[in-house]
Design an enzyme around this catalytic site. Structure first.
Site, PDB file in Angstrom:
ATOM      1  N   GLY A 359       3.391 -58.126  79.564  1.00  0.00           N
ATOM      2  CA  GLY A 359       3.658 -58.767  78.284  1.00  0.00           C
ATOM      3  C   GLY A 359       4.589 -57.930  77.443  1.00  0.00           C
ATOM      4  O   GLY A 359       4.909 -56.784  77.767  1.00  0.00           O
ATOM      5  N   LYS A 381       2.327 -48.858  78.484  1.00  0.00           N
ATOM      6  CA  LYS A 381       3.036 -49.449  77.347  1.00  0.00           C
ATOM      7  C   LYS A 381       4.222 -48.568  76.984  1.00  0.00           C
ATOM      8  O   LYS A 381       4.056 -47.378  76.689  1.00  0.00           O
ATOM      9  CB  LYS A 381       2.075 -49.584  76.166  1.00  0.00           C
ATOM     10  CG  LYS A 381       2.704 -50.223  74.941  1.00  0.00           C
ATOM     11  CD  LYS A 381       1.642 -50.621  73.930  1.00  0.00           C
ATOM     12  CE  LYS A 381       0.698 -51.634  74.526  1.00  0.00           C
ATOM     13  NZ  LYS A 381      -0.218 -52.208  73.542  1.00  0.00           N
ATOM     14  N   ASP A 477      -4.255 -53.792  63.133  1.00  0.00           N
ATOM     15  CA  ASP A 477      -3.650 -54.971  63.758  1.00  0.00           C
ATOM     16  C   ASP A 477      -4.689 -55.710  64.612  1.00  0.00           C
ATOM     17  O   ASP A 477      -4.483 -55.957  65.798  1.00  0.00           O
ATOM     18  CB  ASP A 477      -2.445 -54.577  64.607  1.00  0.00           C
ATOM     19  CG  ASP A 477      -1.490 -55.752  64.844  1.00  0.00           C
ATOM     20  OD1 ASP A 477      -1.574 -56.741  64.095  1.00  0.00           O
ATOM     21  OD2 ASP A 477      -0.676 -55.675  65.768  1.00  0.00           O
TER      22      ASP A 477
END
Length: 684
Positions: A359, A381, A477
């Protein structure tokens, strides 16, 4: 008389062959005639010249054990106090001495073999179910040549004492202390291939374990004056009345041979010194060298080829070094166990191929990978970060976060730094993110029981971050795309603390709000400050999203955007709050009181007044049913964060009449616009 002469002859023959044995001890100066005294299993074997060879020239072929065939009576009916002493000479030879592999261990076990002992990180001693269990009654001293990232190993060349578990109770780098200066330490490379002698002693009176190490070539069997490792530990509860003594080892992805040249053991006494002159010889390193006439006659051609290969190799090396270059500063040395090599991450993700992409979003691109050494599945990531400002503090936070342990947090395993880029390594979650089940192709695949369990798990994780961890951690978040699902579809909160990276590299001339539209509390727009209260607001929006199956803000083609929290509030004011539940769940497949509880709790968390929102501790208690949710009222819910015109709901005929522009959190004082770029939205 004949029987006595026969027995005497046997004993003399054993002495001549370097074997002595009694009930409480034995000595083997080589294993030429010890086949009847030792029991082997796995891939262990004896060589023709009397070496005990624990592993052979194979890859990943499993574990091996070699035990003295008679049990040792450590405890007697009259006394449970015991001591023991042992010394042995071993050697570890690897096909590739520059790559870490598995070591060997001296072990005391209640059984003659260790069925189920796994290779790799367990050295043939334990497996996933027996590791850490006091029922195994295993004591071992490991001479380990690998560092497993999922254990407590300090490096890939250490000596450790293992009791019940592969995670050592005490460990230290392999070496010895100078006989004349106990402060002077000399390293010993366990995988050097040269003979090394070890001594393991236990003083039952003082409850003291000591381990000593020395190269055989330098000390010729003499024991150094100072032990390598010494500490107090009572082994009485660990060892049973009768135990077996021996060795264990295992293979890995690299060919390694583990040898034992000689061994002496004594219970309640000092082990006899080995006769170094009687020990068998190790095979020559590299095998027999033969003179090759072709190499002599073809020397000029070989030299030319070597020069060409050297030039090409240099070019390749420079390009490869540039390709895998990392950014490593002096202050990062302390974070060594948490830092991954870029080369390993590159291989794990197949060169960060698009086929491995999981993603992409506001915080960078995420790739799936498998670590080549441990075969652990990971998610890597890649975060772009050009500024060095605050990087030291941020890496310190990463390492601190890596020490967190909670069943509903995505484990952060470590990091890697390159110029302008930071790579974060997480444990891989096989089912991806929750938003794919709520809004993506897998929509409606979660039933109410699974959704409610995910909600409670995320609440527990936020409570841990806010109040149970040694420092207060603000997630900043919280949203469905940052909740990942493991193999059992448990919710795991990820990306906690990652927003701090953007603070470190932000432009001080701009207002910088980090988060996602729809989850941001009203005060966050105005001040730019994230707090535990803003996390609670985002969690409230998350609750409504999970129950309703709709995004916090949905764009309409002809009408203004729909704000989910205001829709739920309007339905509550009409006494129809259950109509907000995701229709795909079906009316017969939900627990009404639980769904109503979550919807009301979501509204309570989204109160525009920060101090009116519940703490995550209270949220957990509400969800567990340990505390009753307070009754909601118009006065407790009205405010800028929900709806300033809720007082006018009596005159509104439908929810469609309530527009986004009615709410004060989008006032001119915020100066909000989609084009400003001051709010980072999007998924991972």
């Amino acid at each position: 008389m004949q029987l006595l002469n026969f027995s005497l002859a046997i004993i003399l023959s054993l002495l001549f062959l370097g074997v002595e044995a009694s009930q409480d001890g034995f000595i083997f100066n080589g294993f030429q005639s010890a086949k009847q005294n030792l029991s082997l299993d796995g891939i262990a074997e004896f060589t023709d010249n009397g070496l005990l060879k624990l592993t052979n020239n194979t890859y990943n072929s499993g574990s091996s054990h070699a035990f003295y065939q008679n049990p040792i009576p450590f405890k007697t009916p009259s006394s449970s106090n015991f001591s023991f002493s042992t010394t042995f000479v071993f050697a570890i030879r690897s096909e590739n001495p520059y790559r870490s592999s598995q070591g060997l261990a001296f072990v005391i076990s209640p059984t003659e073999f260790l069925p189920g002992g796994r290779s790799w990180r367990f050295l043939g001693l334990f497996n996933e179910s027996t590791n850490g269990s006091a029922d195994n009654h295993i004591f071992a001293v490991e001479f380990d040549t690998s560092m497993n990232p999922d254990s407590t190993d300090i490096n890939d060349n250490h000596v450790g004492v293992d009791i019940y578990s592969i995670d050592s109770v005490n460990q230290t780098p392999a070496g010895y202390y100078d006989n004349h200066d106990p402060e002077k330490f000399h390293n010993v490379t366990l995988m050097s291939g040269d003979p090394i002698q070890a001594w393991v002693d236990y003083d039952g009176g003082n409850k003291q374990i000591s381990v000593t190490l020395a190269p055989l070539k330098s000390f010729s069997g003499r024991k150094p004056n100072f032990p390598l490792l010494s500490f107090n530990y009572d082994l009485s509860p660990v060892l049973l009345d009768s135990m077996y003594v021996g060795f264990a080892s295992s293979t890995s992805a690299y060919v390694v041979n583990h040898y034992v040249l000689g061994w002496s053991f004594m219970l309640n006494g000092l082990a006899q010194n080995l006769d170094i002159s009687q020990l068998p010889k190790l095979p020559k390193k590299g095998g027999k060298k033969k003179l090759n006439y072709f190499l002599i006659t073809g020397l000029p051609l070989i030299c030319l080829f070597s020069i060409i290969a050297g030039v090409l190799g240099t070019i390749y090396y420079v390009n490869r070094k540039k390709k895998f270059a990392e950014l490593l500063e002096d202050w990062e040395v302390a974070y060594g166990p948490h830092r991954f090599k870029y080369r390993d991450l590159y291989k794990a993700t197949k060169g960060f191929k698009d086929s491995e992409l999981l993603g992409a979003g506001g915080f960078g691109r995420v790739y799936k990978g498998v670590l080549p050494t441990t075969k652990l599945q990971i998610a890597v990531k890649r975060v772009s970060h050009e500024s060095k400002q605050g990087m030291r503090e941020f890496v310190a936070e990463i390492v601190s976060i890596g020490r967190m342990s909670h069943r509903n947090l995505v484990p952060l395993l470590g990091y890697c730094r390159r110029s302008g880029e930071l790579l974060l390594v997480y444990e891989y979650m096989p089912h991806g993110s929750l938003d794919q089940f709520l809004h993506g192709p897998r929509k409606s695949h979660l039933n109410w029981y699974q959704r409610f369990r995910i909600i409670k798990g995320v609440a527990s994780a936020l409570f841990y971050l806010h109040e149970e961890w040694e420092q207060v951690v603000v997630h900043r978040d919280v949203k469905a795309s940052n909740v990942l699902l493991d193999a059992e579809l448990n919710g795991r909160l990820g990306d906690f603390g990652l927003a701090r990276l953007y603070d470190h590299g932000s432009d001080p001339q701009t207002t910088h709000v980090v988060g996602t539209v729809g989850y941001l509390a009203p005060e966050h727009y105005l001040t730019g400050r994230a707090t535990t209260n803003t996390d609670v607001y985002a969690f409230g929006a998350f609750l409504l999203e999970v129950v309703c199956g709709r995004r916090p803000i949905e764009q309409k083609a002809r009408k203004q955007d729909m704000v989910l929290v205001d829709r739920v509030l309007w339905l509550w004011s009409q006494g129809r709050i259950m109509e907000a539940v995701d229709p795909s769940l079906g009316t017969n497949n939900i627990v009404k009181n639980e769904a109503e509880l979550v919807l009301k709790l979501g509204l309570l968390c989204c109160n525009s007044e920060p101090e009116a929102r519940p703490t995550m501790q209270k949220v957990v208690l509400y969800l567990d049913g340990a505390m009753a949710l307070p009754e909601l009222s118009s006065s407790s819910l009205l405010g800028g964060g929900i709806a300033t015109k809720s007082m006018a709901f009596d005159s509104v005929t439908s929810f469609e009449d309530v527009s986004v522009s009615s709410y004060s959190f989008l006032t001119s004082s915020t100066q909000y616009s989609h084009a400003s770029g001051s709010i980072l939205s999007g998924g991972r």
